[in-house]
Motif scaffolding. Sequence first.
Motif, PDB file in Angstrom:
ATOM      1  N   ARG A 178       0.831  -1.215   0.000  1.00 41.90           N
ATOM      2  CA  ARG A 178       0.000   0.000   0.000  1.00 41.90           C
ATOM      3  C   ARG A 178       0.861   1.259   0.000  1.00 41.90           C
ATOM      4  NH1 ARG A 178      -4.616  -1.890   4.420  1.00 41.90           N
ATOM      5  NH2 ARG A 178      -5.760  -3.285   2.996  1.00 41.90           N
ATOM      6  N   ARG A 179       1.927   1.237   0.762  1.00 47.64           N
ATOM      7  CA  ARG A 179       2.829   2.407   0.778  1.00 47.64           C
ATOM      8  C   ARG A 179       3.471   2.588  -0.595  1.00 47.64           C
ATOM      9  NH1 ARG A 179       5.884   1.395   6.605  1.00 47.64           N
ATOM     10  NH2 ARG A 179       4.168   2.136   7.937  1.00 47.64           N
ATOM     11  N   ARG A 196       0.866   4.021  -2.959  1.00 49.75           N
ATOM     12  CA  ARG A 196       0.647   5.458  -2.719  1.00 49.75           C
ATOM     13  C   ARG A 196       1.790   6.287  -3.292  1.00 49.75           C
ATOM     14  NH1 ARG A 196      -2.194   8.981   0.445  1.00 49.75           N
ATOM     15  NH2 ARG A 196      -3.471   7.280   1.276  1.00 49.75           N
ATOM     16  N   LEU A 209      -6.123   6.480  -5.723  1.00 46.95           N
ATOM     17  CA  LEU A 209      -5.866   5.334  -4.855  1.00 46.95           C
ATOM     18  C   LEU A 209      -7.118   4.463  -4.706  1.00 46.95           C
ATOM     19  CD1 LEU A 209      -3.619   6.746  -1.987  1.00 46.95           C
ATOM     20  CD2 LEU A 209      -3.010   4.970  -3.626  1.00 46.95           C
ATOM     21  N   THR A 221      -7.396   0.656  -5.750  1.00 50.25           N
ATOM     22  CA  THR A 221      -7.816  -0.347  -4.766  1.00 50.25           C
ATOM     23  C   THR A 221      -8.968  -1.180  -5.293  1.00 50.25           C
ATOM     24  OG1 THR A 221      -7.105   1.106  -2.962  1.00 50.25           O
ATOM     25  CG2 THR A 221      -8.616  -0.681  -2.411  1.00 50.25           C
ATOM     26  N   ASP A 246      -7.594  -3.536  -7.854  1.00 48.39           N
ATOM     27  CA  ASP A 246      -6.890  -4.639  -7.190  1.00 48.39           C
ATOM     28  C   ASP A 246      -7.869  -5.645  -6.597  1.00 48.39           C
ATOM     29  OD1 ASP A 246      -4.457  -3.616  -7.852  1.00 48.39           O
ATOM     30  OD2 ASP A 246      -4.102  -2.628  -5.918  1.00 48.39           O
TER      31      ASP A 246
END
Length: 371
Positions: A117-118, A121, A148, A152, A155
């Motif tokens: 996730r980092r 971002r 984002l 998401t 994904d």
Amino acid sequence: MAELDDLRHRSALAPVAWLWSRLGGGQQAVALRATDRALEALSGIVGAKSAPQVLAARLTDRLHEVGGEALVRDPMGWLLGRGLVQRPACPDLRCDDGIRLDTGNDCPTCGNIVHIRRMLRAQVSARVEAETPGMDPATYRAEVEQRLRKETLLDEARAQILRARAEREAEQRQLAIAQRRAIEEDAELARSQAPCADCGLPECAGLCPPCSYRRRTEGLLREAVDLAIAVRANLSDAASVDRLTQQCETDTRALLDKAGERACGRDADPALVAFIAPQLAQQLRDKRHAAALRRLLCSQEVVAEADAAYEALLRHRGRGAEEAAEHAADVAGRRAAEFLLRRRLDELHTARQRGAMVVRLAAGKILVDAA
């Protein structure tokens, strides 16, 4: 807690004893069923013995989150919705609030998800900054968050596709396993119901016990005959080998019959005779094997091998090692005799094949001449 009969329940619910006392009888029954479900789930991860302690540790941690039992306003709701339930922070079924239940350490899958996730971002932020340089901070943050959310969702859609594919593959594997198991069961049933290949007795798994004993006896008898012929016959003469084999087989069968009469009696039950025959044939084969080795131990090749081993050990250790040298000579002699016996058995089989080929060629020539 004293009213609970099950020690597992008392151990698991000990951290919430005061909350338990605030529940009514019906609520306690519902909470016990929820506790059983939690213990069953934990037993599949950490084992039945450790499950109560792990559940107790979970309840203790959840109480620390709210500041203690006194701050829980609805004991029943808290137990069913927060205290007893597992809260995986990632797809790993062993995860509970970011902790691996089986090890007690931080869940590595959660760490991977945070890292991913980092990284996502950072990638989205870099793309937004590259596409729209000079954007004010508030608009920049809103654009990053919007992209984002889209990433998401994409994904999650891809993950759902992968999960569905994995589920289909798992179902296909289970179906294939079931089909293979059914085929194996059918084959085993057919094998068990097959008649005896020798006597035709039904449902004997292909070979009834008497015929099995007879086959074993015949195999041992042939080995006994081969052991006698291999050390006595001229293996270069196929005709002589064939003649001696027939005579030796006749004599060996007579010996086996006499041994059977001595062991079982003249009028013994045929089933008992069939059962004893392989054991007697085994003893006869072993005696022939020992006799063949004793005969070969006196041969020039074996004596030479034993002498060489004796001299080699004396040269290595010097005088005074005669006893060890004799032992080495015995070992070398037995090893050489075993090797020589195997070689002569191979030569015997070759001689028989050569003799059978000569017979076939002669039969073919007779047929050609008659035509």
